[in-house]
Scaffold this motif. Structure first.
Motif, PDB file in Angstrom:
ATOM      1  N   VAL A 156       0.854  -1.193   0.000  1.00  0.00           N
ATOM      2  CA  VAL A 156       0.000   0.000   0.000  1.00  0.00           C
ATOM      3  C   VAL A 156       0.886   1.238   0.000  1.00  0.00           C
ATOM      4  O   VAL A 156       2.053   1.185   0.382  1.00  0.00           O
ATOM      5  CB  VAL A 156      -0.951   0.057   1.220  1.00  0.00           C
ATOM      6  CG1 VAL A 156      -1.821  -1.187   1.282  1.00  0.00           C
ATOM      7  CG2 VAL A 156      -0.185   0.236   2.517  1.00  0.00           C
ATOM      8  N   THR A 157       0.304   2.339  -0.423  1.00  0.00           N
ATOM      9  CA  THR A 157       0.982   3.636  -0.359  1.00  0.00           C
ATOM     10  C   THR A 157       0.265   4.489   0.682  1.00  0.00           C
ATOM     11  O   THR A 157      -0.872   4.904   0.466  1.00  0.00           O
ATOM     12  CB  THR A 157       0.939   4.362  -1.718  1.00  0.00           C
ATOM     13  OG1 THR A 157       1.634   3.574  -2.694  1.00  0.00           O
ATOM     14  CG2 THR A 157       1.602   5.729  -1.619  1.00  0.00           C
ATOM     15  N   PRO A 158       0.889   4.744   1.831  1.00  0.00           N
ATOM     16  CA  PRO A 158       0.253   5.598   2.838  1.00  0.00           C
ATOM     17  C   PRO A 158       0.116   7.033   2.322  1.00  0.00           C
ATOM     18  O   PRO A 158       1.064   7.589   1.776  1.00  0.00           O
ATOM     19  CB  PRO A 158       1.220   5.532   4.031  1.00  0.00           C
ATOM     20  CG  PRO A 158       2.058   4.309   3.786  1.00  0.00           C
ATOM     21  CD  PRO A 158       2.188   4.211   2.299  1.00  0.00           C
ATOM     22  N   ILE A 159      -1.058   7.591   2.471  1.00  0.00           N
ATOM     23  CA  ILE A 159      -1.308   8.980   2.069  1.00  0.00           C
ATOM     24  C   ILE A 159      -1.336   9.889   3.293  1.00  0.00           C
ATOM     25  O   ILE A 159      -0.666  10.920   3.330  1.00  0.00           O
ATOM     26  CB  ILE A 159      -2.642   9.110   1.301  1.00  0.00           C
ATOM     27  CG1 ILE A 159      -2.655   8.174   0.083  1.00  0.00           C
ATOM     28  CG2 ILE A 159      -2.881  10.561   0.890  1.00  0.00           C
ATOM     29  CD1 ILE A 159      -1.582   8.434  -0.951  1.00  0.00           C
ATOM     30  N   SER A 160      -2.096   9.500   4.320  1.00  0.00           N
ATOM     31  CA  SER A 160      -2.173  10.305   5.539  1.00  0.00           C
ATOM     32  C   SER A 160      -2.912   9.562   6.643  1.00  0.00           C
ATOM     33  O   SER A 160      -3.889   8.870   6.372  1.00  0.00           O
ATOM     34  CB  SER A 160      -2.907  11.625   5.266  1.00  0.00           C
ATOM     35  OG  SER A 160      -3.012  12.408   6.434  1.00  0.00           O
TER      36      SER A 160
END
Length: 328
Positions: free
Chosen positions: A120-124
């Motif tokens: 996953v790519t953490p955004i916030s």
């Protein structure tokens, strides 16, 4: 009784937000298109995270400059919906909102269809939400002391619901039982919505749930609040005492919610998504809605979100081991 892990503090979760004004001014926000943003919620309608996302949906559409379509895909403690995010194209058009369950699952399930961090790519980390222990009003208990006495008198007689095996809601219930030294039967559901429906109907007697998801039912009398799970009272429901101040001094647990994207997103798409999320959630209308729900909003950077997810995973892995919750 076990010794509780350190309670999640607002400083620990939310002490590193960026300036909303600076984010709102980010040029990336002007790069809208006709294609909708698919915003996946790996939980059922009627949950706390669902209420949060829907309260922000209009502002998110404005911030992205394109439509935002919210889609509920519950199941397996959030794994079902998050799997869709993980497999999506890394073009910034598919995002998801996850909760504590995302980092609990690797400790709970023997096999995972994806890596909760690498895939996953953490955004916030967007904010935190209070949890509350509630009961059906027919249950003759109005506070922690009375509930503990009832459960002690009839161990394994009453049921407590959760939104699924190994979820934060399940662990919060397990933690209460262990701290109080009582026993009740765990009834897992496929999401918060069905769980709340059955608590109101009296099919199950009690459960922990996000405060925003049950505030209308508390006001109508359909459910009764026993105590807030957070370390401190919520401004949205100041009359509800915490469980800790009612005698279980070590009990404290709080929910959080975060936005993630698929793996291998480009830096520009990550920044654009982060800027839009931060601008939407710090807008006046969304802040007002979040305040009424009792949520605390202070978005983090993608880098801080990645670090926080890993630290929370370590914390919950220890708790899952103590609770002995392992699923196939």
């Amino acid at each position: 009784m076990h010794t509780m892990l350190p309670p999640m503090t607002r400083r620990a979760i939310l002490g590193f937000g960026a300036s909303a004004a600076a984010l709102a001014a980010c040029p990336a926000l002007a790069q809208g298109s006709d294609k909708p943003i698919r915003f996946i919620l790996p939980i059922s309608a009627g949950s706390g995270v669902d209420a949060i996302a829907r309260a922000a949906s209009v502002a998110l559409g404005k911030a992205f400059g394109q439509p935002v379509v919210i889609e509920n895909l519950p199941g397996a403690g959030g794994i079902t919906g998050t799997s869709v995010v993980v497999k999506a194209a890394p073009d910034g058009l598919t995002l998801g909102m996850v909760s504590n369950n995302h980092v609990i699952n690797p400790a709970v399930y023997k096999k995972m269809p994806f890596d909760a961090f690498a895939d996953v790519t953490p955004i916030s980390i967007v904010g935190a939400t209070p949890l509350v222990l509630v009961v059906n009003p027919k249950l003759p208990a109005k506070n922690v002391k009375e509930l503990v006495a009832l459960l002690r008198a009839k161990p394994d007689t009453y049921n407590y619901a959760s939104s699924g095996n190994g979820t934060i809601i399940h662990l919060a219930g397990e933690m209460f039982m262990e701290e109080a030294g009582v026993k009740a039967r765990h009834i897992p559901y496929k999401g918060t919505g069905p769980m709340v429906t059955d608590m109101i109907a009296g099919q199950v007697e009690m459960g922990v749930v996000a405060l925003p998801a049950v505030q209308p039912h508390l006001k109508s009398g359909a459910l009764r609040a026993i105590g807030l799970c957070s370390a401190q009272r919520s401004p949205a429901a100041p009359d509800i005492q915490t469980i800790a101040e009612q005698g279980l001094a070590n009990y404290a647990v709080e929910g959080w919610f975060a936005v993630i994207g698929p793996p291998k997103m480009q830096a520009a798409d990550i920044q654009r998504a982060h800027a839009a999320v931060a601008a939407a959630f710090t807008s006046e209308e969304v802040r007002d809605a979040m305040d009424k729900q009792g949520n605390v909003i202070k978005p983090t950077s993608p880098e801080q979100a990645a670090s926080y997810l890993k630290s929370e995973a370590a914390r919950y892995a220890a708790l899952v081991k103590k609770a002995n919750v392992v699923l196939e």
